[in-house]
Design a protein around this motif. Structure first.
Motif, PDB file in Angstrom:
ATOM      1  N   GLN A 166      -1.431  74.453 -22.234  1.00 41.14           N
ATOM      2  CA  GLN A 166      -1.806  73.206 -21.113  1.00 41.14           C
ATOM      3  C   GLN A 166      -3.425  73.245 -20.876  1.00 41.14           C
ATOM      4  N   LEU A 167      -3.490  74.166 -21.301  1.00 44.39           N
ATOM      5  CA  LEU A 167      -5.343  74.571 -20.380  1.00 44.39           C
ATOM      6  C   LEU A 167      -5.950  74.477 -21.474  1.00 44.39           C
ATOM      7  N   GLU A 168      -5.981  74.783 -22.936  1.00 45.08           N
ATOM      8  CA  GLU A 168      -7.314  75.242 -23.287  1.00 45.08           C
ATOM      9  C   GLU A 168      -6.410  73.221 -23.755  1.00 45.08           C
ATOM     10  N   GLU A 169      -5.204  72.049 -24.429  1.00 46.94           N
ATOM     11  CA  GLU A 169      -5.285  70.852 -24.302  1.00 46.94           C
ATOM     12  C   GLU A 169      -5.888  70.332 -23.062  1.00 46.94           C
ATOM     13  N   SER A 170      -5.297  70.815 -22.352  1.00 45.83           N
ATOM     14  CA  SER A 170      -6.194  69.317 -20.723  1.00 45.83           C
ATOM     15  C   SER A 170      -8.062  69.910 -21.219  1.00 45.83           C
ATOM     16  N   ALA A 171      -7.775  71.617 -21.007  1.00 42.68           N
ATOM     17  CA  ALA A 171      -9.699  71.286 -21.320  1.00 42.68           C
ATOM     18  C   ALA A 171     -10.179  69.886 -22.208  1.00 42.68           C
ATOM     19  N   MET A 172      -9.765  70.105 -23.584  1.00 40.06           N
ATOM     20  CA  MET A 172      -9.656  69.524 -24.715  1.00 40.06           C
ATOM     21  C   MET A 172      -9.842  67.500 -25.167  1.00 40.06           C
ATOM     22  N   LEU A 173      -8.724  67.406 -23.682  1.00 34.05           N
ATOM     23  CA  LEU A 173      -8.763  66.091 -23.161  1.00 34.05           C
ATOM     24  C   LEU A 173     -10.122  65.837 -22.390  1.00 34.05           C
ATOM     25  N   ASP A 174     -10.752  66.574 -22.068  1.00 33.46           N
ATOM     26  CA  ASP A 174     -11.536  66.550 -20.817  1.00 33.46           C
ATOM     27  C   ASP A 174     -12.705  66.254 -21.578  1.00 33.46           C
ATOM     28  N   GLY A 175     -12.719  66.132 -22.551  1.00 32.80           N
ATOM     29  CA  GLY A 175     -13.962  66.783 -23.288  1.00 32.80           C
ATOM     30  C   GLY A 175     -14.993  67.803 -23.916  1.00 32.80           C
ATOM     31  N   ALA A 176     -13.984  69.736 -23.436  1.00 35.78           N
ATOM     32  CA  ALA A 176     -14.830  70.444 -23.669  1.00 35.78           C
ATOM     33  C   ALA A 176     -14.804  70.975 -25.212  1.00 35.78           C
ATOM     34  N   ASN A 177     -16.327  71.487 -25.314  1.00 33.16           N
ATOM     35  CA  ASN A 177     -16.223  72.014 -26.942  1.00 33.16           C
ATOM     36  C   ASN A 177     -15.528  73.278 -26.935  1.00 33.16           C
ATOM     37  N   THR A 178     -15.139  74.093 -28.163  1.00 31.29           N
ATOM     38  CA  THR A 178     -14.380  75.508 -28.163  1.00 31.29           C
ATOM     39  C   THR A 178     -15.605  76.419 -27.477  1.00 31.29           C
ATOM     40  N   ARG A 179     -16.736  75.987 -27.353  1.00 28.38           N
ATOM     41  CA  ARG A 179     -17.098  77.232 -27.016  1.00 28.38           C
ATOM     42  C   ARG A 179     -17.364  77.272 -25.398  1.00 28.38           C
ATOM     43  N   GLN A 180     -16.823  76.130 -24.535  1.00 23.92           N
ATOM     44  CA  GLN A 180     -16.824  75.913 -23.088  1.00 23.92           C
ATOM     45  C   GLN A 180     -14.632  76.571 -23.610  1.00 23.92           C
ATOM     46  N   ILE A 181     -14.284  75.909 -23.814  1.00 19.29           N
ATOM     47  CA  ILE A 181     -12.906  76.362 -23.671  1.00 19.29           C
ATOM     48  C   ILE A 181     -12.852  77.353 -24.099  1.00 19.29           C
ATOM     49  N   LEU A 182     -13.576  77.927 -24.743  1.00 20.78           N
ATOM     50  CA  LEU A 182     -13.050  79.569 -25.265  1.00 20.78           C
ATOM     51  C   LEU A 182     -14.073  80.550 -24.009  1.00 20.78           C
ATOM     52  N   PHE A 183     -14.957  80.586 -23.272  1.00 26.35           N
ATOM     53  CA  PHE A 183     -16.174  81.167 -22.502  1.00 26.35           C
ATOM     54  C   PHE A 183     -15.931  80.801 -20.908  1.00 26.35           C
ATOM     55  N   GLN A 184     -15.043  79.883 -21.022  1.00 27.93           N
ATOM     56  CA  GLN A 184     -15.296  78.930 -19.618  1.00 27.93           C
ATOM     57  C   GLN A 184     -13.772  78.914 -19.134  1.00 27.93           C
ATOM     58  N   ILE A 185     -12.564  79.382 -19.754  1.00 25.87           N
ATOM     59  CA  ILE A 185     -10.999  79.160 -19.765  1.00 25.87           C
ATOM     60  C   ILE A 185     -10.799  79.856 -20.541  1.00 25.87           C
ATOM     61  N   ILE A 186     -10.660  80.098 -21.636  1.00 24.74           N
ATOM     62  CA  ILE A 186      -9.168  80.895 -22.561  1.00 24.74           C
ATOM     63  C   ILE A 186      -9.906  82.690 -21.869  1.00 24.74           C
ATOM     64  N   PHE A 187     -11.445  82.875 -22.035  1.00 24.57           N
ATOM     65  CA  PHE A 187     -11.216  84.321 -21.544  1.00 24.57           C
ATOM     66  C   PHE A 187     -11.305  84.759 -20.418  1.00 24.57           C
ATOM     67  N   PRO A 188     -11.948  83.980 -19.517  1.00 25.49           N
ATOM     68  CA  PRO A 188     -11.429  84.250 -18.184  1.00 25.49           C
ATOM     69  C   PRO A 188     -10.503  85.532 -18.232  1.00 25.49           C
ATOM     70  N   CYS A 189      -8.977  84.193 -18.487  1.00 24.52           N
ATOM     71  CA  CYS A 189      -7.664  84.371 -18.085  1.00 24.52           C
ATOM     72  C   CYS A 189      -7.471  86.094 -18.631  1.00 24.52           C
TER      73      CYS A 189
END
Length: 276
Positions: A166-189
């Motif tokens: 759901q974190l990735e899906e929410s980020a995509m809805l907010d307009g984040a690109n793949t690089r931002q999703i990986l390095f700012q959301i997924i990888f820190p988790c």
């Protein structure tokens, strides 16, 4: 109650015995590192009469540890970076995505962990010789990284499986690109996973002998481990005090490194133990 007490006593005896088996060799190394060879031969389990520090200076010079530690650090850091980069992206894809051939890839990585590296030494040596890479520390790092990548990928996959999509899906809805999703959301988790994999890979690369001794020819390319093993030859073969001091020089840095990150490794392995 008496039966439980006897069981507890028996368990503590077994634990104490195991602790003794593990620590006694380290005890021998430590005390004999501060003793001259003659005292070691006389009584190897006795405490040193005085701190005989000449063993350390002699081992440092003879094994070329100043050069060896520099080479080991280059080898370890390069290997860890390669493994972390590969396992992060592969673990993310295998842990969060559905695609054709995913099961086959998982089987491949599981199978790769069971194949001994000795099967590839001769063809690898031929390739290295043709490409003039014998003695190249960075090229050897790729070989050691390839050995560690299958386990690292499977470990990282377990961490990514536990990340809510759901974190990735929410980020995509907010307009984040793949690089931002990986390095700012997924990888820190999955930061505990990165630490766990890094510690395992660094320990393996630091202690690695077979690949290093095969491809890192020439004393200028020796790692600290190869430098220490060079103490087994020549006129210094029978100086046990120097050998003990050399082994202590090698063990202390990696022991401090592991103990300082042990809590993160245990937490990381616990956090990565998820069920699908």
């Amino acid at each position: 109650m008496k039966r439980k007490k006897r069981t507890a006593i028996f368990q503590w005896i077994i634990i104490a015995l195991l602790i003794f088996i593990v620590l006694f060799p380290l005890y021998l190394v430590v005390i004999n590192a501060f003793k001259p060879h003659a005292d070691i031969v006389t009584n190897p389990i006795s405490f040193p009469k005085s701190a005989f520090l000449d063993n350390f200076s002699k081992a440092w010079r003879t094994a070329g540890f100043s050069r060896g530690f520099f080479n080991s650090i280059r080898l370890v850091v390069t290997t860890a970076l390669i493994v972390l980069a590969a396992s992060a992206f592969a673990g993310y894809a295998l842990g969060t995505k559905r695609f054709t051939g995913k099961g086959l890839l998982l089987s491949y990585f599981l199978l790769a962990m069971t194949i001994p590296v000795q099967l590839f030494l001769f063809p690898l040596y031929g390739v290295f010789a043709k490409l003039d890479l014998i003695g190249n520390i960075y090229a050897v790092s790729f070989v050691i990284a390839a050995i560690n990548i299958p386990l690292a990928v499977m470990l990282m996959r377990t961490f990514f499986v536990g990340v809510p999509m759901q974190l990735e899906e929410s980020a995509m809805l907010d307009g984040a690109n793949t690089r931002q999703i990986l390095f700012q959301i997924i990888f820190p988790c999955v930061k505990p996973g990165f630490i766990t994999v890094a510690v395992i890979v660094i320990l393996n690369a630091w202690n690695e002998y077979l690949i290093s001794s095969t491809f890192l020819q020439g004393e200028k390319n020796f790692t600290a481990t190869l430098g220490y093993l060079s103490l087994n030859g020549g006129s210094v073969t029978f100086d046990q005090g120097m050998k003990m001091a050399g082994s202590l020089i090698i063990v202390i840095p990696i022991l401090i490194f592991f103990l300082s990150l042990q809590r993160y490794v245990v937490d990381g392995l616990t956090a990565g133990s998820v069920k699908e």
